[in-house]
Design a protein around this motif. Structure first.
Motif, PDB file in Angstrom:
ATOM      1  N   MET A 100       0.792  -1.190   0.005  1.00  0.00           N
ATOM      2  CA  MET A 100       0.119  -0.006   0.005  1.00  0.00           C
ATOM      3  C   MET A 100       0.925   1.187  -0.190  1.00  0.00           C
ATOM      4  SD  MET A 100      -2.936  -1.120   2.852  1.00  0.00           S
ATOM      5  CE  MET A 100      -3.458   0.672   3.162  1.00  0.00           C
ATOM      6  N   PRO A 103       1.118   3.536  -3.595  1.00  0.00           N
ATOM      7  CA  PRO A 103      -0.049   4.120  -4.106  1.00  0.00           C
ATOM      8  C   PRO A 103      -0.455   5.045  -3.262  1.00  0.00           C
ATOM      9  CG  PRO A 103      -0.056   1.639  -4.254  1.00  0.00           C
ATOM     10  CD  PRO A 103       1.038   2.134  -3.515  1.00  0.00           C
ATOM     11  N   ALA A 129      -6.593   1.541  -1.655  1.00  0.00           N
ATOM     12  CA  ALA A 129      -5.284   0.884  -1.964  1.00  0.00           C
ATOM     13  C   ALA A 129      -5.429  -0.321  -1.119  1.00  0.00           C
ATOM     14  CB  ALA A 129      -3.999   1.735  -1.155  1.00  0.00           C
TER      15      ALA A 129
END
Length: 256
Positions: A100, A103, A129
């Motif tokens: 994660m 992003p 995400a």
């Protein structure tokens, strides 16, 4: 997709590792680069996304020379996934946090920009995400490892998660730097299977590899590098069955 023009790289000690490479990478190419250790393969790959600065030459990506020092390479790197030999996962973060991180950071930054079309809150960006990361983990059968730390995983699991981490940015091209060379032999197959699936889906891929079987089966172009130069490029069939360059013939006689 990418045009490489007379690319050169000389290290600070004066050693010239890349000696004028010209290459076109088309959308959908599965390009495997093979050659002896020290031939410049990994350095060339690192130059493609400017992890190494080229000494001379151009790398034209979407009509922009990303080798130009004045270009914001981070904008273009968002579209190029990179998978490393030794995984390069953050050991102090869980699997889901590793996937994660980029992003969330990139999308939050973009959403804050004046005039941005992305009106999501940071919380919504994180939720999206997370959902995407779990979807990608499901794709490789490792949803149950979402909250595990990398130190508890096998090499094959780490590398598959490293691939998923790159995919979380929705890249246009994936660069693989000897993705299986640090793995035990029995773990190589599970990583190659993920790469084969990406190839079937049309992902553009440039793969530095020692896996000749993968190059034969999956690539549409195979390149032989030695001493910082491309000595031969051809279809897998011609490359392996009818090599032209004497150095390539010698190399294949030792590895096949």
């Amino acid at each position: 997709m990418i045009d490489v023009i007379n690319l050169k790289k000389t290290f600070n000690d004066g050693f010239e590792v890349i000696k004028g490479i010209d290459l076109t990478i088309e959308k959908g190419d599965i390009m495997c680069i093979i050659g002896p250790s020290g031939s410049g393969k990994s350095t060339f790959l690192r130059c493609l996304n400017c992890m190494e600065d080229a000494t001379d030459g151009q790398i034209i990506y979407h009509d922009v020379d990303i080798a130009d020092p004045s270009v914001d390479i981070n904008v273009h790197r968002q579209h190029m996934g990179m998978v490393f030999q030794h995984f390069n996962l953050f050991n102090n973060k869980t699997v889901i946090q590793n996937i994660m991180m980029a992003p969330v950071h990139i999308q939050t930054k973009a959403a804050k920009k004046k005039g941005s079309q992305d009106k999501r809150s940071r919380e919504q960006i994180k939720k999206d995400a997370y959902d995407n990361a779990m979807r990608l983990l499901g794709r490789i059968g490792l949803e149950d490892k979402a909250n595990a730390y990398p130190s508890t995983l096998s090499g094959g699991q780490k590398q598959r998660i490293a691939i998923v981490r790159a995919l979380a940015m929705n890249p246009e091209v994936m660069l693989f730097d000897e993705p299986t060379s640090a793995l035990d032999p029995e773990m190589v197959g599970e990583v190659l299977d993920v790469m084969k699936e990406l190839a079937k889906e049309g992902m553009t891929m440039v793969v530095v590899t020692h896996e000749m079987g993968f190059a034969k089966e999956v690539a549409n172009k195979v390149i032989f590098m030695d001493s910082g130069k491309i000595l031969e490029m051809n279809s897998p069939k011609e490359f392996f069955e009818n090599p032209q360059n004497p150095r390539l013939k010698e190399f294949l006689s030792k590895v096949l």
